[in-house]
Design a protein around this motif. Structure first.
Motif, short mmCIF file in Angstrom:
data_model
loop_
_atom_site.label_atom_id
_atom_site.label_comp_id
_atom_site.label_asym_id
_atom_site.label_seq_id
_atom_site.Cartn_x
_atom_site.Cartn_y
_atom_site.Cartn_z
N THR A 197 0.71 -1.28 0.06
CA THR A 197 0.05 -0.12 -0.21
C THR A 197 0.85 1.29 -0.06
OG1 THR A 197 -1.92 -1.20 0.99
CG2 THR A 197 -1.92 1.46 1.32
N PRO A 198 1.89 1.37 0.83
CA PRO A 198 2.70 2.60 0.83
C PRO A 198 3.44 2.65 -0.59
CG PRO A 198 2.97 1.50 2.88
CD PRO A 198 2.15 0.67 2.05
N ILE A 199 3.77 1.70 -1.13
CA ILE A 199 4.44 1.73 -2.49
C ILE A 199 3.52 2.15 -3.49
CG2 ILE A 199 5.59 0.32 -4.32
CD1 ILE A 199 6.96 -1.19 -2.06
N ALA A 200 2.20 1.63 -3.55
CA ALA A 200 1.36 1.88 -4.46
C ALA A 200 0.87 3.31 -4.38
CB ALA A 200 0.11 1.01 -4.54
N VAL A 201 0.96 4.17 -3.44
CA VAL A 201 0.38 5.27 -3.33
C VAL A 201 1.33 6.23 -4.15
CG1 VAL A 201 0.50 7.33 -1.55
CG2 VAL A 201 -0.72 5.15 -0.94
N GLN A 202 2.69 5.76 -4.43
CA GLN A 202 3.41 6.61 -5.52
C GLN A 202 2.80 6.87 -6.63
OE1 GLN A 202 7.89 5.75 -4.10
NE2 GLN A 202 6.60 4.01 -4.04
N PHE A 203 2.05 6.04 -7.38
CA PHE A 203 1.25 6.37 -8.50
C PHE A 203 0.48 7.48 -8.58
CE2 PHE A 203 1.43 1.24 -8.75
CZ PHE A 203 2.23 1.23 -9.94
N ALA A 204 -0.13 7.63 -7.50
CA ALA A 204 -0.90 9.04 -7.26
C ALA A 204 0.02 10.18 -7.45
CB ALA A 204 -1.70 9.17 -6.18
N TRP A 205 1.06 10.14 -6.79
CA TRP A 205 1.76 11.52 -6.96
C TRP A 205 2.55 11.59 -8.38
CZ3 TRP A 205 -0.13 12.07 -2.87
CH2 TRP A 205 0.30 11.36 -1.55
N ALA A 206 3.01 10.47 -9.07
CA ALA A 206 3.24 10.70 -10.28
C ALA A 206 2.23 11.24 -11.33
CB ALA A 206 3.70 9.21 -11.04
N ALA A 207 1.10 10.74 -11.17
CA ALA A 207 -0.10 11.33 -11.82
C ALA A 207 -0.49 12.62 -11.80
CB ALA A 207 -1.23 10.14 -11.64
N ILE A 208 -0.51 13.18 -10.63
CA ILE A 208 -0.61 14.55 -10.25
C ILE A 208 0.58 15.29 -10.90
CG2 ILE A 208 -0.79 16.40 -8.52
CD1 ILE A 208 -1.92 14.06 -6.63
N LEU A 209 1.83 15.08 -10.77
CA LEU A 209 2.68 15.85 -11.32
C LEU A 209 2.70 15.84 -13.06
CD1 LEU A 209 5.33 17.48 -10.96
CD2 LEU A 209 6.66 15.44 -11.05
N GLY A 210 2.68 14.69 -13.22
CA GLY A 210 2.49 14.63 -14.72
C GLY A 210 1.46 15.02 -15.46
N GLY A 211 0.17 14.83 -14.93
CA GLY A 211 -0.93 15.54 -15.52
C GLY A 211 -0.88 17.09 -15.40
N GLY A 212 -0.40 17.58 -14.35
CA GLY A 212 -0.33 18.92 -14.08
C GLY A 212 0.74 19.71 -15.10
N MET A 213 1.72 19.04 -15.17
CA MET A 213 2.74 19.84 -15.84
C MET A 213 2.21 19.91 -17.56
SD MET A 213 5.23 20.59 -14.32
CE MET A 213 6.16 21.16 -15.62
N MET A 214 1.56 18.73 -17.72
CA MET A 214 0.98 18.87 -19.37
C MET A 214 0.35 20.34 -19.60
SD MET A 214 -0.26 14.76 -19.91
CE MET A 214 -0.63 14.87 -21.41
N LEU A 215 -0.29 20.69 -18.41
CA LEU A 215 -1.07 21.97 -18.67
C LEU A 215 -0.60 23.22 -18.36
CD1 LEU A 215 -4.35 20.95 -16.44
CD2 LEU A 215 -3.86 20.72 -19.03
N LEU A 216 0.81 23.28 -18.05
CA LEU A 216 1.74 24.29 -17.77
C LEU A 216 2.47 24.82 -19.00
CD1 LEU A 216 3.00 23.72 -14.10
CD2 LEU A 216 1.04 25.13 -14.93
#
Length: 545
Positions: A197-216
């Motif tokens: 569970t602690p490891i899998a949570v990291q998918f969320a961090w990558a999705a937020i950063l990658g998705g947000g950067m696409m809009l900048l």
């Protein structure tokens, strides 16, 4: 933009400032990826189920007292903790081709994909895929750790550039704190979900950063470096919230272009140019970045965040997971304080103060631990008062780091390089950080853990325990000396003004010359006029280090 729309000391209007802060600060989210992983692995390797899957059983009863005889061999512990840093080292080196060929923005997006692939492999229950997954995740983290400060430095308003880039370090601390909270919530589960569970949570961090950067927007400085002037004007217009054809946007583009042309006249921007001491003093800048990132790791801070749980446990402290959360809270709160001081107190002064504070605290921890910080035969604290002092001064030490060397090292690294070699210079500097991170992470168990020499599969170690803080205290003395002779004061200067400071001032006298530049509104466009006006007062600062 760093330098404001006009490329002068005037900065940007309040409306455009707020918009620029929002867009450039979002990239700091990348720090969570590294901070969370750093905080996660130290707790995971102490979990019962993870040790059941990847550890070994000690039939003698000497090791693994708290984990039913299951323990991780010193070489395996060194490997699994430090191997991420091996990946980040190569990731940081790859940040140059990624940042210059793909771009700052899209380079971060690609890095998030690579990181996610590594995270997925760490959900496996076999040793090889788990270790390889940490290497691949490290590649992503290494790329992000270089590209994020680079993007922020090139896109943030100069008067608060220290705060904006410092947010990357704040994100690291928040990531570590989130990791401690998640670990504390799952540590007692008796299934694979305890660590998955602690490891899998990291998918969320990558999705937020990658998705947000696409809009900048892309970095305008990168676009001008690639001679994509119309795209640079559009990106700058978005950052400053001004029309594309406004005089401010045109003036800022002109100032950046002038600085870039001056750099190209003195070198091609190759790796060899990074180490040449021409008028731009690239060699000094590159070695400053490389050594600064190395000294940040040599403060010993990641000893606490990689091995804090096992260290506090070995020191006889009950519930080390709780103590780890406390240290993470201190780190996060004091980083919030620190990033607000960067543009007020200054980079150089904060580094000097932090080095002195850390040195004193670490020597106190070492002395108290050696003299009165003992444990009894059961491993419980024999001197409770000494344990409290140890915890307190570890927290003071973390506080000094969080307000100085934590955020400031990233700020200085992101702003001292000229545009022509910025991607290469930053990649070399950040690679230095990860190389030292790997070395320290790998060596620490051999320095600190109890020796098992003579036992089956035993390993000889130095068994320094708390005495390792004598080493960290001495390295902080090195941090102090290095800062005094090699780190200039760059508070309030645009990236292009920093180029001029390196050309015309000594390091020791940089604070005085910096004030003259701001007072005289020195830029590439007005350099000749201002230099003539301030010839007498600048003579003392014109000598080179």
């Amino acid at each position: 933009m760093a330098g404001g729309p006009s490329g002068t000391a005037e900065g940007v209007s309040n409306a455009s400032l707020a918009w620029a802060v929002i867009m450039s600060a979002f990239a700091a989210f990348g720090g969570i990826l590294f901070g969370y992983d750093t905080g996660t692995i130290g707790g995971i390797i102490a979990m019962q189920d993870w040790l059941n899957v990847f550890g070994d059983f000690d039939p003698t009863g000497v090791l693994g007292k708290e984990t039913k005889g299951m323990y991780l061999k010193v070489p395996d512990k060194s490997l699994v903790v430090s191997i991420l840093s091996a990946g980040t080292f190569f990731g940081a080196l790859l940040a140059f081709p990624m940042g210059d060929k793909v771009g700052r923005k899209w380079g971060i997006v690609v890095s998030c994909v690579i990181f996610s692939l590594g995270v997925g492999m760490q959900l496996d229950t076999k040793w090889a895929p788990f270790v390889v997954g940490r290497v691949i995740a490290g590649l992503g983290v290494g790329l992000i750790s270089c590209l994020v400060p680079m993007y922020q430095s090139e896109c943030s308003p100069k008067n608060i550039r220290g705060l904006i880039v410092g947010l990357y370090q704040l994100a690291i601390t928040i990531g570590a704190l989130l990791a401690a909270i998640v670990l504390n919530a799952t540590k007692d589960e008796q299934s694979h979900s305890a660590w998955r569970t602690p490891i899998a949570v990291q998918f969320a961090w990558a999705a937020i950063l990658g998705g947000g950067m696409m809009l900048l927007p892309e970095s305008p400085r990168y676009l001008l470096h690639k001679n994509r002037v119309p795209a640079a004007q559009r990106a700058l217009a978005r950052l400053t919230n001004r029309p594309v054809d406004s005089p401010e946007v045109a003036a800022e583009c002109a100032e950046i272009t002038l600085a870039l042309e001056a750099e190209r006249a003195l070198g091609s921007g190759s790796y060899a140019d990074c180490f040449k001491n021409t008028a731009l003093r690239n060699g000094l800048r590159t070695w400053t970045g490389i050594m600064l990132q190395g000294w940040q790791q040599l403060t010993g801070i990641n000893f606490i965040f990689y091995y804090g749980t096992t260290f506090f446990s070995s020191a006889g402290i009950k519930n080390p997971f709780t103590i780890t959360i406390i240290t993470d809270v201190v780190n996060t709160v004091m980083t919030i304080v620190g990033i607000q001081l960067i543009d007020r107190v200054g980079r150089r002064r904060l580094l000097l103060i932090g080095a002195v504070g850390m040195m004193i605290c670490e020597y106190i921890v070492a002395i108290v631990g050696v003299t009165v910080g003992t444990v009894d035969a059961s491993g419980a604290a024999d001197n409770v008062a000494a344990q409290k002092v140890l915890i307190a001064f570890v927290c003071f030490y973390i506080a000094f780091f969080a307000t100085s060397w934590g955020p400031v090292a990233w700020v200085v690294t992101g702003e001292i390089f000229p545009l022509n070699i910025r991607a290469k210079g930053m990649s070399l500097s950040v690679a230095s950080n990860w190389l030292w991170n790997f070395g320290i992470g790998y060596a620490t168990p051999y320095l600190v853990d109890t020796s098992t020499k003579g036992q089956p599969n035993g390993v000889a170690t130095a068994a320094l325990h708390v005495k390792v803080f004598f080493i960290w205290g001495s390295t902080c003395l090195g941090c102090l000396i290095f800062t005094y002779f090699f780190v200039p004061e760059t508070k309030g200067l645009s990236l292009e003004q920093i180029d001029l400071l390196y050309q015309e001032s000594s390091i020791i006298n940089s604070e005085k010359y910096r004030k003259q530049m701001i007072a005289g509104n020195v830029t590439h466009a007005h350099h000749g006029k201002v230099e003539t006006t301030h010839t007498d007062s600048a003579d003392a600062d014109s000598e080179k280090v």
